[in-house]
Design a protein around this motif. Structure first.
Motif, PDB file in Angstrom:
ATOM      1  N   HIS A 108     -50.449  79.881  54.436  1.00  0.00           N
ATOM      2  CA  HIS A 108     -49.789  81.172  54.287  1.00  0.00           C
ATOM      3  C   HIS A 108     -49.184  81.540  55.630  1.00  0.00           C
ATOM      4  N   ASP A 109     -48.081  82.281  55.600  1.00  0.00           N
ATOM      5  CA  ASP A 109     -47.385  82.625  56.842  1.00  0.00           C
ATOM      6  C   ASP A 109     -48.184  83.591  57.724  1.00  0.00           C
ATOM      7  N   THR A 110     -49.008  84.422  57.119  1.00  0.00           N
ATOM      8  CA  THR A 110     -49.785  85.359  57.915  1.00  0.00           C
ATOM      9  C   THR A 110     -51.006  84.667  58.533  1.00  0.00           C
ATOM     10  N   PRO A 111     -51.287  84.920  59.806  1.00  0.00           N
ATOM     11  CA  PRO A 111     -52.418  84.249  60.462  1.00  0.00           C
ATOM     12  C   PRO A 111     -53.780  84.791  60.034  1.00  0.00           C
ATOM     13  N   VAL A 112     -53.819  85.864  59.235  1.00  0.00           N
ATOM     14  CA  VAL A 112     -55.110  86.411  58.800  1.00  0.00           C
ATOM     15  C   VAL A 112     -55.526  85.897  57.425  1.00  0.00           C
ATOM     16  N   ALA A 113     -54.696  85.052  56.803  1.00  0.00           N
ATOM     17  CA  ALA A 113     -55.072  84.479  55.503  1.00  0.00           C
ATOM     18  C   ALA A 113     -56.365  83.708  55.666  1.00  0.00           C
ATOM     19  N   ASN A 114     -57.276  83.883  54.717  1.00  0.00           N
ATOM     20  CA  ASN A 114     -58.590  83.288  54.856  1.00  0.00           C
ATOM     21  C   ASN A 114     -59.204  83.127  53.471  1.00  0.00           C
ATOM     22  N   GLY A 115     -60.089  82.158  53.303  1.00  0.00           N
ATOM     23  CA  GLY A 115     -60.837  82.035  52.065  1.00  0.00           C
ATOM     24  C   GLY A 115     -60.732  80.685  51.409  1.00  0.00           C
ATOM     25  N   VAL A 116     -61.627  80.467  50.430  1.00  0.00           N
ATOM     26  CA  VAL A 116     -61.681  79.229  49.667  1.00  0.00           C
ATOM     27  C   VAL A 116     -61.493  79.580  48.198  1.00  0.00           C
TER      28      VAL A 116
END
Length: 195
Positions: A108-116
């Motif tokens: 994802h373009d945003t650096p805060v994207a996180n998760g499985v």
């Protein structure tokens, strides 16, 4: 037969016949990308890792752990090949796998994207692999519980690797290497094999 879910009946009969014991089962581990398709590029300090390399490394470690408990584990590719999703599904079908686990990393373009997140076969209009959905729930629950990674839940998709296999199959998006949290994890000296 009118009504009911014939796919559920077939999957239930196959699972009952296979039994609950792990030893002797066949698991196909499908590390995403490979060969001339590196997938996502992951920066770690001055080094650059690829999604293909990360998924292959994880697949090798899973293979070792499965073999240690008596499971026959097979990888769909080596480091220098990139079979199509159809070829990967055919491989799993030909060896009579009991389960297929496909590994990818998300972007994802945003650096805060996180998760499985885990995916199983389903059309969104009622047709779904019930055993695949149960496997995706189990895998998702265990990853989140053991790692503390954000839970992005399970989802139904019609991707070829899920649709063309004759066994429960899941695709695991193991996280967002583009995220700040993932970069910090890769700078950990234990990466890519934390305890």
């Amino acid at each position: 037969v009118v009504g009911g879910r014939p796919q559920l009946l077939r999957e239930s009969a196959k699972l009952d016949h296979a039994g609950p014991a792990l030893p002797g089962k066949r698991v196909v581990i499908d590390p995403g990308h490979g060969g001339n398709d590196p997938g996502i590029q992951i920066a770690c300090g001055e080094q650059l890792f690829s999604e293909a390399l990360l998924c292959h490394d994880l697949a090798l470690r899973l293979e070792g752990r499965f073999i240690a408990v008596g499971v026959q584990a097979h990888l769909t590719r080596g480091t220098d090949t990139n079979p199509s999703p159809i070829e990967r599904a055919q491989f799993a079908n030909e060896i009579g796998a009991d389960v297929l686990i496909s590994l990818h990393a998300d972007r994802h373009d945003t650096p805060v994207a996180n998760g499985v997140a885990c995916y199983h076969f389903g059309t969104g209009s009622g047709t779904t692999s019930t055993a695949g959905e149960q496997l995706a729930s189990l895998v998702q629950r265990e990853i989140v519980a053991r790692t503390g990674i954000q839970d992005c839940r399970i989802h139904a998709k019609t991707w070829e690797i899920l649709r063309l296999t004759r066994m429960p199959a899941v695709r695991v998006e193991i996280g967002y290497p583009s995220s700040r949290a993932a970069r910090e994890a890769t700078e950990n000296p234990d990466f890519p094999d934390p305890e």
